[in-house]
Design a protein around this motif. Structure first.
Motif, PDB file in Angstrom:
ATOM      1  N   GLN A 230      -7.414   9.223   9.315  1.00 46.02           N
ATOM      2  CA  GLN A 230      -5.930   8.945   9.204  1.00 46.02           C
ATOM      3  C   GLN A 230      -5.212  10.005   9.371  1.00 46.02           C
ATOM      4  O   GLN A 230      -5.130  10.919   8.361  1.00 46.02           O
ATOM      5  CB  GLN A 230      -5.540   7.934   7.936  1.00 46.02           C
ATOM      6  CG  GLN A 230      -6.817   6.993   7.661  1.00 46.02           C
ATOM      7  CD  GLN A 230      -6.608   6.031   6.406  1.00 46.02           C
ATOM      8  OE1 GLN A 230      -5.492   6.301   5.715  1.00 46.02           O
ATOM      9  NE2 GLN A 230      -7.225   5.286   6.264  1.00 46.02           N
TER      10      GLN A 230
ATOM     11  N   LYS B 254       3.220  11.662   6.839  1.00 48.17           N
ATOM     12  CA  LYS B 254       2.701  10.523   6.555  1.00 48.17           C
ATOM     13  C   LYS B 254       1.615  10.036   7.675  1.00 48.17           C
ATOM     14  O   LYS B 254       1.820  10.315   8.834  1.00 48.17           O
ATOM     15  CB  LYS B 254       3.699   9.482   6.615  1.00 48.17           C
ATOM     16  CG  LYS B 254       3.259   8.025   6.413  1.00 48.17           C
ATOM     17  CD  LYS B 254       4.940   7.154   6.439  1.00 48.17           C
ATOM     18  CE  LYS B 254       4.366   5.793   6.313  1.00 48.17           C
ATOM     19  NZ  LYS B 254       3.991   4.943   7.634  1.00 48.17           N
ATOM     20  N   ALA B 255       0.533   9.631   7.256  1.00 45.43           N
ATOM     21  CA  ALA B 255      -0.493   9.196   8.111  1.00 45.43           C
ATOM     22  C   ALA B 255       0.104   7.765   9.003  1.00 45.43           C
ATOM     23  O   ALA B 255       0.497   7.078   8.616  1.00 45.43           O
ATOM     24  CB  ALA B 255      -1.768   8.911   7.735  1.00 45.43           C
ATOM     25  N   MET B 256      -0.156   7.955  10.588  1.00 46.74           N
ATOM     26  CA  MET B 256       0.486   6.948  11.373  1.00 46.74           C
ATOM     27  C   MET B 256      -0.533   6.129  12.019  1.00 46.74           C
ATOM     28  O   MET B 256      -0.230   5.244  12.694  1.00 46.74           O
ATOM     29  CB  MET B 256       1.554   7.388  12.375  1.00 46.74           C
ATOM     30  CG  MET B 256       2.614   8.304  11.556  1.00 46.74           C
ATOM     31  SD  MET B 256       3.912   7.372  11.036  1.00 46.74           S
ATOM     32  CE  MET B 256       4.669   7.044  12.609  1.00 46.74           C
TER      33      MET B 256
ATOM     34  N   MET C 289       0.802  -1.181   0.108  1.00 49.07           N
ATOM     35  CA  MET C 289      -0.081  -0.031  -0.016  1.00 49.07           C
ATOM     36  C   MET C 289       0.785   1.155  -0.035  1.00 49.07           C
ATOM     37  O   MET C 289       1.727   1.356   0.699  1.00 49.07           O
ATOM     38  CB  MET C 289      -0.850   0.136   1.295  1.00 49.07           C
ATOM     39  CG  MET C 289      -2.047  -0.361   1.104  1.00 49.07           C
ATOM     40  SD  MET C 289      -3.053   0.125   2.555  1.00 49.07           S
ATOM     41  CE  MET C 289      -4.239  -1.323   2.872  1.00 49.07           C
TER      42      MET C 289
END
Lengths: 357, 104
Positions: free
Chosen positions: A24, A13-15, A1
């Protein structure tokens, strides 16, 4: 992904996927929304007044460790004007509480807050180790629960605080709602109202609140992980399976199927309204004739339990039959060990607290 | 057989089920012999269950995934953003399992 970007800042960046919203988000935005939601809970419920002295009930576990960190952060960021303390109860459980108290002592240094530790031994003359050696492992959680609740109030009174905050989170409250539905069927409806209240205060008790009422356990744990907070996570040696209660397992399964379930259950608990005539039928709170703590009988639960221990009839505080047997033995002897008389403090504290060195 | 090596960490009390050791380095085949597909996170969970778990299997795995209440991070990211069990492991990945079920 492919990595996804944060839904809030649209940059990093979504974590993390938020259980409440499915959003997200990145680490920094997560810290910000988590802290801000707790702040909103605090301000909307008007929990504090400037100048309040507030004790954080600290066990060294994840919830209270995160609570201490967030309370310190918010107090500074929004200028609440609170004086914060850490209050720990030492139940006297070797290999469990002594280790977790070491964590609290480190928190005291890290957060620079005064710490008060009150032990069962000091207050009741019994450690949990001693209680378990007398009563065995069957009812020891009853002793521990009743003794802890009262110890927190008494520790808070020693600190002369206006308010106790505890780390109870949304999962805990939803779990309690589920368990209390059972009690409602049995007729004890008052509990349902009390368990979802963010703040409880009787006439003779110190205000108690739950700033994490709407905070999901997942987010508390992620907050601790991302901030690398120092917390203690071992099962109590006398109740290794306590966290495996049916309600908890059921709730976690509900959450897996529908993450909003936790908040939905809290809202349905809040929506229960107890009619005035039903409230009037409930037992009036009074104070314990022996120790002055709030009670629904002549003797409070802690005094009954303690008397049972002292007189070698530990069942006295557990079952009606035990109580009757104790009464048959005659009145309590004059030299019986009792709990010091409870009084809501006024004025300045005169006790020594451990200050950060 | 080609293998990959990943770092696995247990915390929040979960380490108690794994010899009370928080950090492990795990070497597993890079493809799942049963399906010939690249090894994914679910394969790793089964591998941990079969090789490292010392007690009380039910507290780690349930219905072919981790038990509800256990958080999983892939290189510090919530596994829910990485496809959960379908995430294909890479050599050097760091996988963290945190129990949320222990004490508060």
């Amino acid at each position: 992904m492919a990595p996804r970007t944060c839904a809030l800042c649209e940059n990093a960046k979504a974590m993390l996927k938020r259980p409440k919203t499915g959003q997200q988000i990145c680490r920094e935005c997560f810290f910000y929304v988590f802290e801000t939601e707790v702040h909103n809970t605090i301000t909307q419920s008007k929990l504090f007044q400037p100048g309040d002295r507030v004790a954080i009930g600290a066990s060294g576990g994840k919830d209270s460790t995160v609570l201490a960190r967030v309370m310190k952060t918010l107090n500074e960021r929004y200028d609440y004007g609170l004086e914060l303390f850490l209050l720990s109860i030492d139940e006297g459980i070797t290999g469990y509480r002594d280790d977790s108290l070491e964590t609290v002592k480190r928190n005291q240094q890290q957060y620079d807050m005064p710490l008060k530790i009150l032990s069962y031994d000091e207050l009741y003359g019994w450690t949990m180790d001693a209680i378990v050696s007398q009563v065995g492992r069957k009812n020891n959680c009853t002793f521990c629960g009743v003794f802890r609740r009262q110890a927190l109030d008494r520790g808070a009174a020693m600190l002369h605080v206006d308010h106790i905050v505890t780390g109870h989170n949304a999962d805990d409250i939803a779990e309690t709602v589920l368990m209390n539905i059972k009690l409602v069927m049995r007729g004890d409806i008052a509990r349902l109202g009390r368990c979802t209240a963010i703040c409880t205060q009787g006439e003779d008790t110190i205000r108690r609140s739950k700033p994490f009422k709407y905070a999901y356990e997942k987010e508390i744990v992620m907050y601790a992980y991302f901030k690398k907070l120092d917390y203690f996570s071992t099962e109590c040696i006398y109740s290794p399976d306590a966290y495996r209660g049916h309600a908890r397992v059921f709730l976690k399964e509900l959450e897996a199927a529908r993450p909003s379930a936790i908040i939905d259950i809290i809202h349905s608990g809040e929506a229960f309204e107890v009619r005035e005539e039903v409230k009037a039928m409930q037992r009036v709170q009074q104070t314990c004739k022996r120790c002055g703590y709030m009670s629904s009988n002549d003797l409070c639960k802690a005094c009954t339990l303690l008397e049972g221990l002292e007189r070698g009839m530990a069942n006295a505080g557990i079952t009606d039959r035990g109580r009757k047997q104790l009464d048959l033995q005659g009145p309590a002897p004059d030299n019986l060990r009792t709990i010091p008389f409870f009084k809501i403090p006024s004025g300045n504290p005169i006790i020594a607290i451990e200050t950060a060195s | 057989m080609i293998t990959i090596s990943v770092k696995v960490e247990f915390s929040g009390g979960l380490e108690l089920l794994f010899s009370n050791q928080r950090s492990h380095t795990v070497t597993i085949p890079s493809t799942d012999p049963a399906t010939s597909k690249p090894t994914n996170l679910q394969n790793l969970i089964f591998h941990l269950r079969d090789n490292l778990l010392k007690e009380r299997v039910g507290l780690f795995v349930e219905n072919d995934t981790v038990r509800p209440g256990i958080l999983v991070l892939v290189n510090d990211t919530d596994w829910e953003l990485e496809g959960e069990g379908d995430y294909v492991l890479k050599d050097g990945d760091e996988i963290v399992f945190i129990s949320t079920l222990h004490g508060g």
